[in-house]
Design a protein around this motif. Sequence first.
Motif, short mmCIF file in Angstrom:
data_model
loop_
_atom_site.label_atom_id
_atom_site.label_comp_id
_atom_site.label_asym_id
_atom_site.label_seq_id
_atom_site.Cartn_x
_atom_site.Cartn_y
_atom_site.Cartn_z
N TYR A 26 0.35 10.14 2.16
CA TYR A 26 -0.83 10.06 1.30
C TYR A 26 -0.80 11.21 0.31
CZ TYR A 26 -3.08 6.73 4.49
OH TYR A 26 -3.38 5.62 5.23
N GLY A 84 -12.89 1.84 -0.14
CA GLY A 84 -12.44 2.19 -1.48
C GLY A 84 -11.17 3.02 -1.54
N ALA A 85 -10.62 3.41 -0.39
CA ALA A 85 -9.38 4.20 -0.39
C ALA A 85 -8.20 3.29 -0.06
CB ALA A 85 -9.47 5.32 0.63
N VAL A 86 -7.04 3.60 -0.66
CA VAL A 86 -5.88 2.75 -0.49
C VAL A 86 -5.07 3.16 0.74
CG1 VAL A 86 -4.42 4.15 -2.04
CG2 VAL A 86 -3.90 1.73 -1.71
N HIS A 87 -4.64 2.16 1.49
CA HIS A 87 -3.79 2.36 2.66
C HIS A 87 -2.65 1.36 2.59
CE1 HIS A 87 -6.69 4.98 4.74
NE2 HIS A 87 -7.60 4.21 4.17
N ALA A 88 -1.54 1.69 3.23
CA ALA A 88 -0.42 0.76 3.30
C ALA A 88 0.30 0.98 4.62
CB ALA A 88 0.53 0.98 2.14
N VAL A 106 -6.17 -3.12 -5.50
CA VAL A 106 -5.00 -2.55 -4.84
C VAL A 106 -3.71 -3.21 -5.35
CG1 VAL A 106 -5.15 -4.10 -2.83
CG2 VAL A 106 -4.03 -1.90 -2.59
N HIS A 107 -2.72 -2.38 -5.61
CA HIS A 107 -1.39 -2.84 -6.01
C HIS A 107 -0.35 -2.10 -5.18
CE1 HIS A 107 -2.85 -4.93 -9.62
NE2 HIS A 107 -3.74 -3.95 -9.68
N ALA A 108 0.81 -2.72 -5.02
CA ALA A 108 1.90 -2.06 -4.31
C ALA A 108 3.21 -2.52 -4.92
CB ALA A 108 1.85 -2.39 -2.82
N GLN A 115 -4.20 2.11 -6.86
CA GLN A 115 -5.28 1.28 -7.39
C GLN A 115 -5.29 1.30 -8.90
OE1 GLN A 115 -8.17 3.48 -5.13
NE2 GLN A 115 -8.72 1.69 -3.91
N VAL A 156 4.53 7.22 6.51
CA VAL A 156 3.43 6.95 5.59
C VAL A 156 3.02 8.29 4.96
CG1 VAL A 156 1.04 6.14 5.36
CG2 VAL A 156 2.62 4.97 6.93
N GLU A 211 -5.16 8.41 -6.16
CA GLU A 211 -4.47 8.60 -4.90
C GLU A 211 -3.48 7.46 -4.65
OE1 GLU A 211 -5.19 11.04 -2.10
OE2 GLU A 211 -5.68 12.07 -3.98
N THR A 250 4.85 4.09 1.72
CA THR A 250 5.43 3.76 3.02
C THR A 250 6.94 3.60 2.93
OG1 THR A 250 5.30 1.36 2.79
CG2 THR A 250 3.36 2.46 3.67
N CYS A 297 -0.68 5.75 -1.53
CA CYS A 297 -0.22 5.70 -0.15
C CYS A 297 1.18 5.09 -0.18
CB CYS A 297 -1.15 4.86 0.70
SG CYS A 297 -0.62 4.73 2.42
N ALA A 332 1.69 2.22 -2.88
CA ALA A 332 0.43 1.49 -3.04
C ALA A 332 -0.55 2.37 -3.80
CB ALA A 332 -0.14 1.11 -1.68
N ALA A 350 -0.62 -3.47 1.73
CA ALA A 350 -1.52 -2.47 1.14
C ALA A 350 -2.92 -3.06 1.07
CB ALA A 350 -1.03 -2.07 -0.25
N PHE A 351 -3.91 -2.23 1.37
CA PHE A 351 -5.30 -2.71 1.44
C PHE A 351 -6.21 -1.52 1.24
CE2 PHE A 351 -5.85 -1.00 5.74
CZ PHE A 351 -4.53 -0.92 6.16
N GLN A 352 -7.50 -1.79 1.22
CA GLN A 352 -8.47 -0.70 1.02
C GLN A 352 -9.42 -0.61 2.20
OE1 GLN A 352 -9.69 -2.42 -2.70
NE2 GLN A 352 -9.01 -0.62 -3.85
#
Lengths: 222, 222
Positions: free
Chosen positions: B109, A45-49, B47-49, B42, B107, B79, B83, B81, B40, A40-42
Amino acid sequence: MTQSTAPSPRTRIRRKPERARYDVEAINAIVDAAVICTVAFQIDGAVHAIPTIHWRDGEHLYIHGAKASRMLTALTEGEACLTIALADGLVVARSAMHHSMNYRSVVVYGRFELVTEPAEKERSLKALIDSLYPERWDTLRPINDKELNATGVLRIPLAEASAKARDFGVKDDDEDLDWPVWAGVIPLATTLGTPRREDDSVGRTVPATRFRPQSDSDRGAA
Amino acid sequence: MTQSTAPSPRTRIRRKPERARYDVEAINAIVDAAVICTVAFQIDGAVHAIPTIHWRDGEHLYIHGAKASRMLTALTEGEACLTIALADGLVVARSAMHHSMNYRSVVVYGRFELVTEPAEKERSLKALIDSLYPERWDTLRPINDKELNATGVLRIPLAEASAKARDFGVKDDDEDLDWPVWAGVIPLATTLGTPRREDDSVGRTVPATRFRPQSDSDRGAA
């Protein structure tokens, strides 16, 4: 259960802390047992995984991908949170609320770095292949510079990580113990099926893997 | 392979788009085949997952947890994300770079919403139990208000989702086809082991699950 201290506040497990482990041995064992992690990363500023294959070499966890991918770019520019989870068993209780799962999981925080030095990159890809198929790398058609160059390899230290596991039986309420349904644990495992060889590969030996075959007849020449 | 259109720019698969699916059937099938997802999100911009059990009921994916958890609070405020990844096979090639995995992944969102209405919450927990163990809910000690109240249930629409899968053989370079090593696909599957019953549960029937038993002897009374 060995209970050490969380390496950072964000790593500390708050829910059911008795299931937490912070020692290297516990973390490495779970990292090594799994093949797929989720990173998971940004971006802006938006979160993606994204789920991806991982492997371990020493004190780092590695991932790889096409050099031009969004993920690889984003990961070198900001913090990541990486998770691994293995489902080990279905915990079947007499009441809905005590149904559970046995599992092992790891959460890693930190920043990835790109592995750029070609010899180190090649060594890390060897570690990937050999972690899945012991000693296979040296039997393969050697990697060439073009292939090595097209592959991005990233690594993250396993320093800021926590492990969590449930590995026990059913915890029903005392007054429910004679409720007339089966209760217990049904183990889950990842097992190998029958190998399907490519047409050109007659008579060669199926490589050993780190996974458990479903039965002995699944192994050997095919 | 059915190829429909991504429901949003952030859902569109850029790497190997020929492996993408955006239709409800493909997405639901992968959601239903997996038990654990990673969510995932914020907290204060970080960021946390966290891996967690999931299930589906109609057009939503559900998760649950203790009402007081950080995750459940954060998920209703921003928001997420989500997986899902299933490892289906080891793709074993003649060169390192063509080794791969067969997999299915999803995935999602969107934003989670809390399920607050008690009857709806109970219906969703029934869907969880019965999705793992068909028709088990009605055989259990009934859930009580205290249990229902302590559990937080969240759901996210499966509207903004993508699926990605690899499910074919080895793609080696033509000039490597006679390299003298085995090449093919070794299937991976999640299988059930031998059930371990609780002491009080003698003679009762092990419930059916949606997972595949390793052999017929793993099923039936235990």
